[in-house]
Motif scaffolding. Sequence first.
Motif, PDB file in Angstrom:
ATOM      1  N   ASN A 262      42.311  63.914 -91.793  1.00  0.00           N
ATOM      2  CA  ASN A 262      42.188  63.450 -90.409  1.00  0.00           C
ATOM      3  C   ASN A 262      43.560  63.160 -89.816  1.00  0.00           C
ATOM      4  OD1 ASN A 262      41.625  62.149 -88.042  1.00  0.00           O
ATOM      5  ND2 ASN A 262      40.409  60.491 -88.940  1.00  0.00           N
ATOM      6  N   PRO A 263      44.125  64.121 -89.122  1.00  0.00           N
ATOM      7  CA  PRO A 263      45.480  63.942 -88.572  1.00  0.00           C
ATOM      8  C   PRO A 263      45.540  62.914 -87.437  1.00  0.00           C
ATOM      9  CG  PRO A 263      44.680  66.200 -88.198  1.00  0.00           C
ATOM     10  CD  PRO A 263      43.571  65.446 -88.847  1.00  0.00           C
ATOM     11  N   ASN A 264      44.373  62.438 -86.987  1.00  0.00           N
ATOM     12  CA  ASN A 264      44.397  61.462 -85.877  1.00  0.00           C
ATOM     13  C   ASN A 264      44.517  60.022 -86.348  1.00  0.00           C
ATOM     14  OD1 ASN A 264      44.037  63.458 -83.932  1.00  0.00           O
ATOM     15  ND2 ASN A 264      41.835  63.512 -84.357  1.00  0.00           N
ATOM     16  N   ILE A 265      44.510  59.808 -87.655  1.00  0.00           N
ATOM     17  CA  ILE A 265      44.620  58.426 -88.157  1.00  0.00           C
ATOM     18  C   ILE A 265      45.977  57.849 -87.768  1.00  0.00           C
ATOM     19  CG2 ILE A 265      44.772  57.001 -90.244  1.00  0.00           C
ATOM     20  CD1 ILE A 265      42.941  58.819 -91.651  1.00  0.00           C
ATOM     21  N   ARG A 266      45.975  56.573 -87.409  1.00  0.00           N
ATOM     22  CA  ARG A 266      47.244  55.864 -87.178  1.00  0.00           C
ATOM     23  C   ARG A 266      47.643  55.206 -88.486  1.00  0.00           C
ATOM     24  NH1 ARG A 266      48.249  56.089 -81.457  1.00  0.00           N
ATOM     25  NH2 ARG A 266      46.255  56.538 -80.516  1.00  0.00           N
ATOM     26  N   PHE A 267      48.854  55.440 -88.893  1.00  0.00           N
ATOM     27  CA  PHE A 267      49.327  54.861 -90.154  1.00  0.00           C
ATOM     28  C   PHE A 267      50.195  53.643 -89.869  1.00  0.00           C
ATOM     29  CE2 PHE A 267      48.504  59.341 -91.119  1.00  0.00           C
ATOM     30  CZ  PHE A 267      47.602  59.183 -92.148  1.00  0.00           C
ATOM     31  N   GLU A 268      49.771  52.517 -90.393  1.00  0.00           N
ATOM     32  CA  GLU A 268      50.465  51.250 -90.151  1.00  0.00           C
ATOM     33  C   GLU A 268      50.886  50.677 -91.501  1.00  0.00           C
ATOM     34  OE1 GLU A 268      50.531  50.650 -86.995  1.00  0.00           O
ATOM     35  OE2 GLU A 268      48.699  51.497 -86.105  1.00  0.00           O
ATOM     36  N   VAL A 269      52.169  50.421 -91.639  1.00  0.00           N
ATOM     37  CA  VAL A 269      52.660  49.898 -92.914  1.00  0.00           C
ATOM     38  C   VAL A 269      53.049  48.430 -92.726  1.00  0.00           C
ATOM     39  CG1 VAL A 269      54.358  50.176 -94.746  1.00  0.00           C
ATOM     40  CG2 VAL A 269      53.540  52.182 -93.487  1.00  0.00           C
ATOM     41  N   PHE A 270      52.370  47.563 -93.464  1.00  0.00           N
ATOM     42  CA  PHE A 270      52.708  46.143 -93.416  1.00  0.00           C
ATOM     43  C   PHE A 270      53.655  45.828 -94.576  1.00  0.00           C
ATOM     44  CE2 PHE A 270      48.713  44.258 -91.100  1.00  0.00           C
ATOM     45  CZ  PHE A 270      48.973  45.087 -90.026  1.00  0.00           C
ATOM     46  N   ILE A 271      54.878  45.494 -94.270  1.00  0.00           N
ATOM     47  CA  ILE A 271      55.816  45.033 -95.295  1.00  0.00           C
ATOM     48  C   ILE A 271      55.537  43.536 -95.405  1.00  0.00           C
ATOM     49  CG2 ILE A 271      58.246  44.870 -95.925  1.00  0.00           C
ATOM     50  CD1 ILE A 271      58.657  47.275 -93.949  1.00  0.00           C
ATOM     51  N   HIS A 272      54.761  43.215 -96.430  1.00  0.00           N
ATOM     52  CA  HIS A 272      54.051  41.938 -96.444  1.00  0.00           C
ATOM     53  C   HIS A 272      54.727  40.897 -97.351  1.00  0.00           C
ATOM     54  CE1 HIS A 272      50.640  39.483 -95.615  1.00  0.00           C
ATOM     55  NE2 HIS A 272      50.207  39.453 -96.859  1.00  0.00           N
ATOM     56  N   LYS A 273      54.313  39.662 -97.174  1.00  0.00           N
ATOM     57  CA  LYS A 273      54.834  38.492 -97.916  1.00  0.00           C
ATOM     58  C   LYS A 273      56.315  38.260 -97.617  1.00  0.00           C
ATOM     59  CE  LYS A 273      51.652  39.278-101.804  1.00  0.00           C
ATOM     60  NZ  LYS A 273      51.448  39.225-103.241  1.00  0.00           N
ATOM     61  N   VAL A 274      56.732  38.527 -96.405  1.00  0.00           N
ATOM     62  CA  VAL A 274      58.157  38.368 -96.092  1.00  0.00           C
ATOM     63  C   VAL A 274      58.556  36.901 -95.938  1.00  0.00           C
ATOM     64  CG1 VAL A 274      58.501  40.641 -95.066  1.00  0.00           C
ATOM     65  CG2 VAL A 274      57.715  38.755 -93.635  1.00  0.00           C
ATOM     66  N   ASP A 275      57.560  36.003 -96.044  1.00  0.00           N
ATOM     67  CA  ASP A 275      57.909  34.570 -95.980  1.00  0.00           C
ATOM     68  C   ASP A 275      58.873  34.191 -97.087  1.00  0.00           C
ATOM     69  OD1 ASP A 275      55.705  33.551 -98.237  1.00  0.00           O
ATOM     70  OD2 ASP A 275      54.966  35.149 -96.963  1.00  0.00           O
ATOM     71  N   GLY A 276      58.860  34.938 -98.170  1.00  0.00           N
ATOM     72  CA  GLY A 276      59.739  34.601 -99.294  1.00  0.00           C
ATOM     73  C   GLY A 276      61.128  35.212 -99.160  1.00  0.00           C
ATOM     74  N   LEU A 277      61.404  35.923 -98.076  1.00  0.00           N
ATOM     75  CA  LEU A 277      62.680  36.612 -97.949  1.00  0.00           C
ATOM     76  C   LEU A 277      63.554  35.990 -96.868  1.00  0.00           C
ATOM     77  CD1 LEU A 277      61.510  40.360 -97.993  1.00  0.00           C
ATOM     78  CD2 LEU A 277      61.875  38.830 -99.921  1.00  0.00           C
ATOM     79  N   SER A 278      64.871  36.100 -97.071  1.00  0.00           N
ATOM     80  CA  SER A 278      65.792  35.647 -96.022  1.00  0.00           C
ATOM     81  C   SER A 278      65.762  36.670 -94.884  1.00  0.00           C
ATOM     82  CB  SER A 278      67.205  35.561 -96.585  1.00  0.00           C
ATOM     83  OG  SER A 278      67.648  36.864 -96.882  1.00  0.00           O
ATOM     84  N   ASP A 279      66.286  36.285 -93.731  1.00  0.00           N
ATOM     85  CA  ASP A 279      66.260  37.203 -92.588  1.00  0.00           C
ATOM     86  C   ASP A 279      66.981  38.508 -92.903  1.00  0.00           C
ATOM     87  OD1 ASP A 279      64.748  35.518 -91.142  1.00  0.00           O
ATOM     88  OD2 ASP A 279      66.372  34.740 -89.881  1.00  0.00           O
ATOM     89  N   ASP A 280      68.122  38.396 -93.549  1.00  0.00           N
ATOM     90  CA  ASP A 280      68.884  39.609 -93.886  1.00  0.00           C
ATOM     91  C   ASP A 280      68.083  40.507 -94.820  1.00  0.00           C
ATOM     92  OD1 ASP A 280      70.866  38.741 -92.373  1.00  0.00           O
ATOM     93  OD2 ASP A 280      72.203  38.093 -94.004  1.00  0.00           O
ATOM     94  N   HIS A 281      67.470  39.847 -95.788  1.00  0.00           N
ATOM     95  CA  HIS A 281      66.698  40.586 -96.770  1.00  0.00           C
ATOM     96  C   HIS A 281      65.518  41.308 -96.127  1.00  0.00           C
ATOM     97  CE1 HIS A 281      65.600  40.449-101.296  1.00  0.00           C
ATOM     98  NE2 HIS A 281      65.283  41.583-100.761  1.00  0.00           N
ATOM     99  N   LYS A 282      64.905  40.653 -95.164  1.00  0.00           N
ATOM    100  CA  LYS A 282      63.772  41.253 -94.450  1.00  0.00           C
ATOM    101  C   LYS A 282      64.201  42.541 -93.756  1.00  0.00           C
ATOM    102  CE  LYS A 282      61.578  37.050 -92.922  1.00  0.00           C
ATOM    103  NZ  LYS A 282      61.307  36.177 -91.818  1.00  0.00           N
TER     104      LYS A 282
END
Length: 491
Positions: A262-282
């Motif tokens: 299905n080429p009409n699917i929207r692909f969304e990538v959640f780079i998750h649990k970023v609460d544990g990362l510094s801003d630079d690291h994010k």
Amino acid sequence: MDAGYDAGTAYYPYTDPTEYYAAAAGTEHYAQDSGYYTQSAPVYDGQQQYVAGSYVYVTDVPVYSNEYATAVPVNYYANLAAGTATFSPFSAANVHQESILTLFYTIYPDPWSYEQEEEDHYGPGYEVGSYTKDYNDGPYDGESDLNVNSNPEGKPRILLMGLRRSGKSSIQKVVFHKMSPNETLFLESTNKIVKDEISNSSFVQFQIWDFPGQVDFFDSNFDCEMIFGGCGALVFVIDAQDDYIDALMKLNLTVTRAYKVNPNIRFEVFIHKVDGLSDDHKIEAQRDIHQRANDELMEEGFDSVNLSFYLTSIYDHSIFEAFSKVVQKLIPQLPTLENLLNIFVSNSGIEKAFLFDVVSKIYIATDSSPVDMQSYELCCDMIDVVVDISCIYGTKDADGAAFDHQSLSLIKLNNSTILYLREVNRFLALVCILREDHFARQGLIDYNFVCFRNAIQEVFEVRMQVQQASNNTNPSGDELIQPLNSVALKE
Ligand SMILES: Nc1nc2c(ncn2[C@@H]2O[C@H](COP(=O)(O)OP(=O)(O)OP(=O)(O)O)[C@@H](O)[C@H]2O)c(=O)[nH]1
């Protein structure tokens, strides 16, 4: 001047808008027919409140007046600590309608007729807190799904995929089931597809399918055609606190398999649990994941696949914001909603407006000015406050409903900014941010809001007609979707 009430009957004559009146907190007050009203109207219905310190402020804007220009909004505030309450009528509403009349007259030739429409539109079952679901077609009632990008079951499907323990179930529970983030620590691993109908508690109806982390696309029992065929969006969750190389491989496999079906699917990538990362690291994680994922797809010849990336965490509002964007992309009427919001804000002196799904706190549309996270968070918090206060202090009708069609709330911040909330229907609320001095023309804002609300209703009525027409041309409604229990997954 005396407020003119006693313990049994409390009447408030709207004769002098500069007077202040004392009244006992919690008592009901009714406006007498004073020339401003065509009928007695509740002054305090407990619905329109905001809190500052130990004060609960309640603002009522009379909507029964036939002469809107002379309607007098009434402030009521109760000092919880002292157990007293005070009325402070605004000066007579200074309604300047020129701009909005040019805008809405084409649709609403009789601007004074809206009051009755408001009453007609809302039935007694209007409530927040216990939503019921009715799948019947019929006039727009705020329960209809917005989407035409849907599967044969009539609802768009969002798939949640990713490695084990990446946070898929937590996202679903926190956003759509009000689970507190800390409780997700005790969630058990998912070992079969969990299908969730969001239609029970949300204006935007869709299904979320939460997949187990160990799903195997090469298993002959995994029916790709069925799973990806009717899918609107695929959310792939990557645990940013973990080594994400395996996750990237799985992302690539998932996207390529799904895209072929299905080429009409929207692909969304959640780079998750970023609460544990510094801003630079994010930022670095996002850049790296973005680059690797796209490079791999390009190498395999999937140049046209478009991935969207979001930094998310269940411990702040980022997950709600990200899900808002995912859901918005599935709403074909989004440009129209945005257009209406743009017209509304520009004619009302409003800086930012969000159309919220109250239960999930995802916004289904906003005006075209940029969204800053702080504004979004403020508006989310306001929804929490209003819902909580309404449930505790709101006068409930026979059905236990805490909100009615006049419900509104305003919060004054200490930086001369106002948050203003109006209910659009039982599921949607409009939350606006504006400067305090612009709120002096509240009558205009309220008038424009009613035009906006009616316009939204028209949009969805048209949509319903289109959907009904398409149902009539395909009455068979062939079940292309198998029941979930026929989908076997590798353990
Ligand atoms: N720090 C942090 N932890 C999170 C976040 N989201 C989820 N978690 C934790 O991650 C762990 C796994 O969460 P689940 O939701 O069970 O993960 P899942 O992807 O559904 O796992 P499977 O069902 O095994 O596929 C839980 O302990 C959650 O508390 C987040 O945003 N930040």
